[in-house]
Scaffold this active site. Structure first.
Site, PDB file in Angstrom:
ATOM      1  NE  ARG A 122      49.773  -2.192  74.198  1.00 26.16           N
ATOM      2  CZ  ARG A 122      49.147  -3.011  73.549  1.00 26.16           C
ATOM      3  NH1 ARG A 122      48.908  -4.117  73.914  1.00 26.16           N
ATOM      4  NH2 ARG A 122      48.486  -2.635  72.330  1.00 26.16           N
ATOM      5  CG  HIS A 147      53.894  -7.340  69.915  1.00 24.81           C
ATOM      6  ND1 HIS A 147      53.707  -8.169  70.979  1.00 24.81           N
ATOM      7  CD2 HIS A 147      52.728  -7.441  69.190  1.00 24.81           C
ATOM      8  CE1 HIS A 147      52.360  -8.237  71.084  1.00 24.81           C
ATOM      9  NE2 HIS A 147      51.848  -7.854  70.192  1.00 24.81           N
ATOM     10  CG  HIS A 221      50.821 -11.152  66.973  1.00 26.75           C
ATOM     11  ND1 HIS A 221      49.547 -10.595  66.330  1.00 26.75           N
ATOM     12  CD2 HIS A 221      50.785 -10.483  68.021  1.00 26.75           C
ATOM     13  CE1 HIS A 221      49.095  -9.992  66.903  1.00 26.75           C
ATOM     14  NE2 HIS A 221      49.845  -9.957  68.042  1.00 26.75           N
ATOM     15  CG  ASP A 293      44.456  -5.808  72.881  1.00 26.68           C
ATOM     16  OD1 ASP A 293      45.051  -6.841  73.125  1.00 26.68           O
ATOM     17  OD2 ASP A 293      44.764  -4.790  72.079  1.00 26.68           O
ATOM     18  CD  GLU A 358      48.991 -11.896  70.924  1.00 28.98           C
ATOM     19  OE1 GLU A 358      49.712 -11.222  71.379  1.00 28.98           O
ATOM     20  OE2 GLU A 358      47.939 -11.176  70.614  1.00 28.98           O
TER      21      GLU A 358
END
Ligand code: BGC
Length: 393
Positions: A122, A147, A221, A293, A358
């Site tokens: 982000r 992304h 991803h 996350d 990631e």
């Protein structure tokens, strides 16, 4: 001869050892094995995957080694559509979330298997400033940019620079992102090279150059479910992340700017931790992330390519180790998967049926003065490597 010409178009180092033309229904499927010599241990083959709505042809490359690992990558988004590896009984099964056809990938989906760019993760309010000039990106995640924007690099058809087999098989993809595409400055030429080795590792090499100062943060991803059974969640996986610190976030998943110690928190993965153990804990960060996350601050940042993280599924015995030279890694536990997207053979992908690891720079780095820089200037080479290594234990 026509077929041969079409098959070798755009590929620099190949010789065609065998070609297989099959008919499925009324659709002719050509699969060309791009094999160099009889002694090659890792092969690569090409087939057509479909056409986008704009009529662009999308090809699928199948990389296969002699240890039971097979990876399918398509030119649309550089997406890994399939990755099969053996379990402890030697049975190769699918371990990444994916769809059965191109059309489904072109519809809205949470970046399944895709290459992410120009900026993975982000950017607050979709804005950043470079040399005193403010740039505005599309807000595609609430008020933030995520992304690389709605099209990013994941909805582009990449060209194939090289496809070759040998001791390993290599697929080198290229994409040129135009000045101000998705709001980012500078023409950025990007190469991503996937290499399948015969030790069941897949290397992803990212390279980029620009003609104007810009920001770059590329990643991959894929959503892994090491059990090979997509009706099962990833909550029983044991994860290790070699990180003493976390990048804590606010309710919009934007970093607060501080880095916090993971000791005595559900974010301490320095020893194997079962994902499901604390994921529902009343922890401020877990509540904000709706699970894991988050980006971790990897240790040994001065060591270059090193171990970063692993995930282990005790039932199948599959172990995935991730190595990288990047400063951070985002563990995303599929918290937004909600049973709406179709599995390959019926059914839908439910909550937490895949996890992403990631490798990347920290989120929102362009707006965070204390984070390592993601700026790329003309004359510089962006070059970073991540390896996904599979084994059993
Ligand atoms: C992000 C998640 C997001 C997912 C799919 C992950 O990399 O961290 O917040 O939902 O990608 O877009």
């Amino acid at each position: 001869m026509n077929v041969l010409k079409r098959c070798i178009y755009g590929i620099s180092i190949v010789s065609l050892a065998s070609m297989n033309i099959q008919c499925k229904g009324d659709k002719k499927v050509e699969e060309t094995k791009l094999e160099a010599t009889a002694t090659d241990s890792v092969s690569i083959a090409k087939s057509e995957f479909g056409k986008t709505a704009k009529g662009e042809q999308v090809d699928l490359y199948t990389l296969k080694n002699q240890k039971g690992m097979e990876v399918n990558i398509m030119t649309y988004g550089g997406i890994i559509t399939s990755l099969k590896v053996p379990n402890k009984a030697g049975v190769s099964e699918e371990v990444v979330i994916g769809f059965s056809n191109l059309e489904q990938y072109t519809k809205d989906n949470p970046y399944f298997g895709a290459l992410i760019g120009r900026y993975g993760n982000r950017i607050a309010k979709g804005k950043f400033t470079l040399d005193g000039k403010e740039y505005t990106l599309a807000a595609n995640n609430g008020k933030n940019a995520l992304h690389g924007g709605p099209e990013g690099f994941h909805r582009k058809v990449w060209t194939v620079e090289e496809a070759k087999s040998g001791a390993n098989a290599t697929l080198k993809l290229k994409y040129v992102s135009k000045d101000l595409e998705e709001g980012y400055p500078g023409n950025l030429t990007v190469f991503v090279t996937y290499t399948l080795n015969n030790d069941n590792s897949l290397d992803v090499l990212y390279e980029a150059t620009t003609d104007k100062k810009t920001i770059v943060n590329l990643t991959q991803h894929s959503y892994f479910n090491l059990s090979g059974d997509f009706t099962k969640t990833i909550l029983d996986d044991e994860v290790v992340i070699d990180a003493d610190k976390l990048v804590p976030v606010d309710a919009d998943l934007i970093p607060t700017g501080k880095l916090t110690d993971v000791t005595n928190t559900p974010f301490d993965f320095r020893k194997p931790r079962v994902i499901g153990k604390d994921i529902e804990a009343k922890d401020d960060q877990l509540i904000k992330g709706k699970g894991y996350d988050h980006c971790w601050v990897l240790n040994n940042q001065d060591k270059g390519d090193r171990f970063a993280a692993s995930a282990y599924d005790p039932t199948s015995g599959r172990l995935l180790e991730v190595y990288t030279d990047q400063p951070g890694i985002q563990l995303y536990t599929g918290n937004f998967l909600d049973g709406t997207l179709p599995m390959r053979n019926g059914g839908t992908y439910a909550h937490r049926t895949g996890l992403c690891l990631e490798t990347q720079h920290y989120p929102d780095s362009p707006n965070q003065k204390d984070f390592p820089s993601t700026v790329l200037s003309p004359g510089e080479n962006y070059k970073t490597k991540t390896t996904f290594k599979f084994s059993v234990k």
